[in-house]
Design an enzyme around this catalytic site. Structure first.
Site, short mmCIF file in Angstrom:
data_model
loop_
_atom_site.label_atom_id
_atom_site.label_comp_id
_atom_site.label_asym_id
_atom_site.label_seq_id
_atom_site.Cartn_x
_atom_site.Cartn_y
_atom_site.Cartn_z
N ARG A 116 -5.29 37.34 26.74
CA ARG A 116 -5.61 35.91 26.85
C ARG A 116 -6.82 35.66 27.76
NH1 ARG A 116 -1.64 36.05 23.79
NH2 ARG A 116 -3.31 37.17 22.78
N SER B 269 1.76 27.94 24.43
CA SER B 269 2.33 28.47 25.68
C SER B 269 1.56 27.91 26.86
CB SER B 269 2.23 30.00 25.70
OG SER B 269 2.94 30.52 24.61
N GLU C 125 -2.10 29.19 30.91
CA GLU C 125 -2.93 29.77 29.84
C GLU C 125 -4.07 28.83 29.42
OE1 GLU C 125 -0.94 31.78 26.45
OE2 GLU C 125 -2.28 30.60 25.21
#
Ligand SMILES: Cc1cc2nc3c(=O)[nH]c(=O)nc-3n(C[C@H](O)[C@H](O)[C@H](O)COP(=O)(O)OP(=O)(O)OC[C@H]3O[C@@H](n4cnc5c(N)ncnc54)[C@H](O)[C@@H]3O)c2cc1C
Length: 344
Positions: free
Chosen positions: A165, A242, A336
């Site tokens: 990520r 998320s 995130e």
């Protein structure tokens, strides 16, 4: 080249999947690459690149600069090697339209990334991934405008710094991604299925291949069950997906914790722990609510706006969850999405 259209004082909540965010100084819509370049070059002061708005949390005061909304479109084959092709995709192309096109054409390598909202140009930013695939597996070049040198660069993966990520593009407004090149195999079969839950649902062993359409359909079904496919009528999808990444601990830190938790070992001895497991064990169940915001009723990692929320209320909920996990396990959760004009 036609001029990009600019509108003052537009409410950014209309452009984010959370439906949160205050006014923009100016909002400019670019449908051609030349317009992106012209706006990025001449905008005075701060510029925020926005595409699908599915991975940003924008403060309630909005963004006091130029918001450049990317709406360029296009997919073309630029190399044909027989058993594989290189496809060049415009930054503003909706990501899932590209995946659907690849599956339909018999191009394999992104089928497990079905149903992810947002644009193709944003996928390198956080090395988008799901169900055992990530875009770093197929990207061969990122065409980016480098605002520092005022040049267009063709960046091979080695220059992109892809990680879990993350990439050189995240939290960095130096580059504007204009186009992305993906190398996909010409094959009616999917890439080997790596993700256990997906393999189970397909009725195959990890490492097996299935038909491209079958892989796509099964991923979409799994994602829908978790509120991970956008649906305007379903507030469980008014999120950024998320909210927290899965924490990655070093081998020594993991051993010292002595935690009986599910985990994925990394090649370097590190260990990745599911953030959802930590959040649930810290006492935050699905549906746990704040002020007009709540943990999704379908997915512990998704923080959602129930319609009456504000960015500050969402961040309050995120702080409560983060502090609860830290208190119980001593593990730090990190957001995130990219936070714009606000902080956790
Ligand atoms: C329901 C839901 C499910 C999701 N599931 C997943 C998932 O499974 N896996 C996953 O990895 N992510 C997932 N996400 C997060 C998100 O969809 C991806 O990160 C997506 O790639 C963001 O694209 P976007 O166009 O919406 O980017 P935006 O939200 O518009 O932008 C995100 C960031 O990238 C920057 N940016 C965007 N485009 C460019 C560009 N062309 N050049 C330079 N910078 C740019 C922005 O400035 C911002 O910092 C999910 C989100 C939602 C809402």
């Amino acid at each position: 080249m036609s001029d990009a259209t600019a509108a003052p004082q537009t409410d950014l909540s209309a452009y984010t999947t959370l439906r949160l965010g205050g006014p923009a100084g100016t909002l400019t819509v670019a449908t051609e690459t030349d317009q992106i370049l012209a706006t990025a070059r001449k905008a005075p002061g701060k510029v925020l690149i926005l595409a699908g708005g599915s991975n940003v949390v924008i403060g309630d005061d909005g963004f006091d600069g130029t918001v450049l909304l990317l709406r360029t479109r296009g997919i073309r084959v630029v190399e044909d090697h027989g058993d594989s092709v290189v496809l060049r995709v415009a930054a503003g192309e909706p990501w899932d339209d590209f995946v659907a096109y690849a599956v339909e054409q018999g191009f394999s390598g992104v089928e497990c990334l079905s149903g992810i909202p947002g644009s193709a140009g944003a996928t390198p930013i956080q090395n988008v991934g799901a169900y055992g695939q990530e875009v770093a597996h197929t990207i061969v070049a990122v065409h980016a405008y480098d605002r520092r040198s005022d040049t267009i660069r063709v960046m091979p993966p080695a220059e992109c710094g892809f990680a879990y990520r993350a990439s050189v593009f995240k939290h960095n407004d130096r580059f504007v991604v204009l186009e992305v090149d993906f190398r996909l195999a010409r094959s009616p079969g999917s890439a080997p299925i790596r993700y256990a839950e997906l393999a189970r649902n397909l009725g195959v062993e990890a490492g097996d291949r299935v038909g491209l359409q079958q892989a796509r359909d099964t991923v979409l079904k799994l994602r829908e069950q978790k509120g991970m496919v956008l649906d305007p009528a379903d507030r469980d999808t008014w999120s950024v997906g998320s909210f927290f990444t899965n924490p990655v601990l070093g081998a020594a830190e993991w051993a010292a914790l002595g935690l009986e938790a599910p985990h994925w070992p990394g090649a370097d001895g590190s260990v990745k722990i599911p953030a959802a497991w930590l959040i649930e064990r810290a006492g935050f169940a699905k549906g746990f609510a704040g002020d007009g915001v709540a943990i999704s009723s379908k997915h512990t990692l998704a923080l959602t706006n129930r319609g009456e929320g504000t960015t500050e209320a969402l961040l309050d909920l995120a702080r409560t969850v983060r502090d609860g996990v830290r208190g119980k396990f001593g593990i730090e959760l990190h957001p995130e999405p990219v936070l714009i004009n606000c902080a956790l």
